[in-house]
Scaffold this active site. Sequence first.
Site, PDB file in Angstrom:
ATOM      1  N   ARG A 135      -8.487  23.895  50.312  1.00  9.09           N
ATOM      2  CA  ARG A 135      -9.303  23.771  51.525  1.00  9.09           C
ATOM      3  C   ARG A 135     -10.789  23.549  51.261  1.00  9.09           C
ATOM      4  O   ARG A 135     -11.400  22.668  51.875  1.00  9.09           O
ATOM      5  CB  ARG A 135      -9.104  25.008  52.412  1.00  9.09           C
ATOM      6  CG  ARG A 135      -7.708  25.112  53.003  1.00  9.09           C
ATOM      7  CD  ARG A 135      -7.417  26.482  53.555  1.00  9.09           C
ATOM      8  NE  ARG A 135      -7.431  27.500  52.514  1.00  9.09           N
ATOM      9  CZ  ARG A 135      -7.352  28.804  52.716  1.00  9.09           C
ATOM     10  NH1 ARG A 135      -7.279  29.259  53.959  1.00  9.09           N
ATOM     11  NH2 ARG A 135      -7.351  29.645  51.711  1.00  9.09           N
TER      12      ARG A 135
ATOM     13  N   ASP B 161      -3.671  27.963  55.062  1.00  8.30           N
ATOM     14  CA  ASP B 161      -3.683  27.628  53.641  1.00  8.30           C
ATOM     15  C   ASP B 161      -2.507  26.701  53.337  1.00  8.30           C
ATOM     16  O   ASP B 161      -1.352  27.127  53.332  1.00  8.30           O
ATOM     17  CB  ASP B 161      -3.576  28.913  52.808  1.00  8.30           C
ATOM     18  CG  ASP B 161      -3.899  28.657  51.354  1.00  8.30           C
ATOM     19  OD1 ASP B 161      -3.763  27.487  50.924  1.00  8.30           O
ATOM     20  OD2 ASP B 161      -4.296  29.604  50.653  1.00  8.30           O
TER      21      ASP B 161
ATOM     22  N   CYS C  25     -12.972  29.098  49.702  1.00  5.72           N
ATOM     23  CA  CYS C  25     -11.595  29.460  50.069  1.00  5.72           C
ATOM     24  C   CYS C  25     -11.023  30.341  48.966  1.00  5.72           C
ATOM     25  O   CYS C  25     -11.774  30.814  48.107  1.00  5.72           O
ATOM     26  CB  CYS C  25     -10.738  28.218  50.333  1.00  5.72           C
ATOM     27  SG  CYS C  25     -10.458  27.182  48.893  1.00  5.72           S
TER      28      CYS C  25
HETATM   29  P1  4NP Z   1      -6.973  27.230  48.693  1.00  4.95           P
HETATM   30  O1  4NP Z   1      -5.387  27.362  48.506  1.00  4.95           O
HETATM   31  O2  4NP Z   1      -7.484  28.634  48.842  1.00  4.95           O
HETATM   32  O3  4NP Z   1      -7.128  26.430  49.934  1.00  4.95           O
HETATM   33  O4  4NP Z   1      -7.475  26.536  47.455  1.00  4.95           O
HETATM   34  C1  4NP Z   1      -4.754  28.091  47.499  1.00  4.95           C
HETATM   35  C2  4NP Z   1      -4.488  27.509  46.308  1.00  4.95           C
HETATM   36  C3  4NP Z   1      -3.829  28.212  45.322  1.00  4.95           C
HETATM   37  C4  4NP Z   1      -3.413  29.504  45.563  1.00  4.95           C
HETATM   38  C5  4NP Z   1      -3.692  30.088  46.781  1.00  4.95           C
HETATM   39  C6  4NP Z   1      -4.364  29.396  47.743  1.00  4.95           C
HETATM   40  N1  4NP Z   1      -2.692  30.213  44.583  1.00  4.95           N
HETATM   41  O5  4NP Z   1      -2.101  31.262  44.902  1.00  4.95           O
HETATM   42  O6  4NP Z   1      -2.633  29.773  43.430  1.00  4.95           O
END
Ligand code: 4NP
Length: 195
Positions: free
Chosen positions: A58, A168, A52
């Site tokens: 995720r 997300d 992800c």
């Molecule tokens: P992930 O979610 O891709 O599901 O881990 C996110 C976690 C952090 C960030 C973006 C997406 N961020 O911008 O820090």
Amino acid sequence: PNSSERNGSFWFQITHSYTFSYAQKFDKTQTYAYSLRLTLEKLLVKSVLFVCLGNICRSPTAEGIFRSKIKTKGFKIRHDSAGLTNWHEGHPPYEPMKNTCEQHGYNISDLRARIIKKEDYRDFDWILAMDDQNIDELKNIYPSDPENKIRKITSFIDGSLNRINVPDPYYTGDYEASLNLIEQAVEAFLNQIFE
Ligand code: 4NP
């Protein structure tokens, strides 16, 4: 002090040095056995990488659900997760995501974020992404996918959810919804690869 006081008794020295060299040999044998096991596992055991954006919501959730399900079913499949950014390198899963997983019986607190590597394409049989944006990023890193390893995780689900993106939760705030969809996708993936 005389030499025996300085260095311990004769018997201590004999047994100690024996124990020491035996431990060293055992250690070496273990190291060989371990690297042999890793090599064999790479050849024989299938493997999946969940991907992800940040690797704190995720994809660790997907890995946590996956490892719990294969453990229950008694399957051996190597697994890991990675992010497309280094934003959270080394960090544990995001607290609200981790708590939601815990409420569903999945403990993911031991997982740590890492960025995806070039070699991951070689080292994994499946690379499962969460959304179309992830897929586009993956295509930049791996311009060709000759073995068709890169898939969206929901593509294994039958019916209308087939092309959906896993939202997300870092932005939507709905950890429950993302977890439920990931859980369905992981089940569907397992059914497909073991059908
Ligand atoms: P992930 O979610 O891709 O599901 O881990 C996110 C976690 C952090 C960030 C973006 C997406 N961020 O911008 O820090």
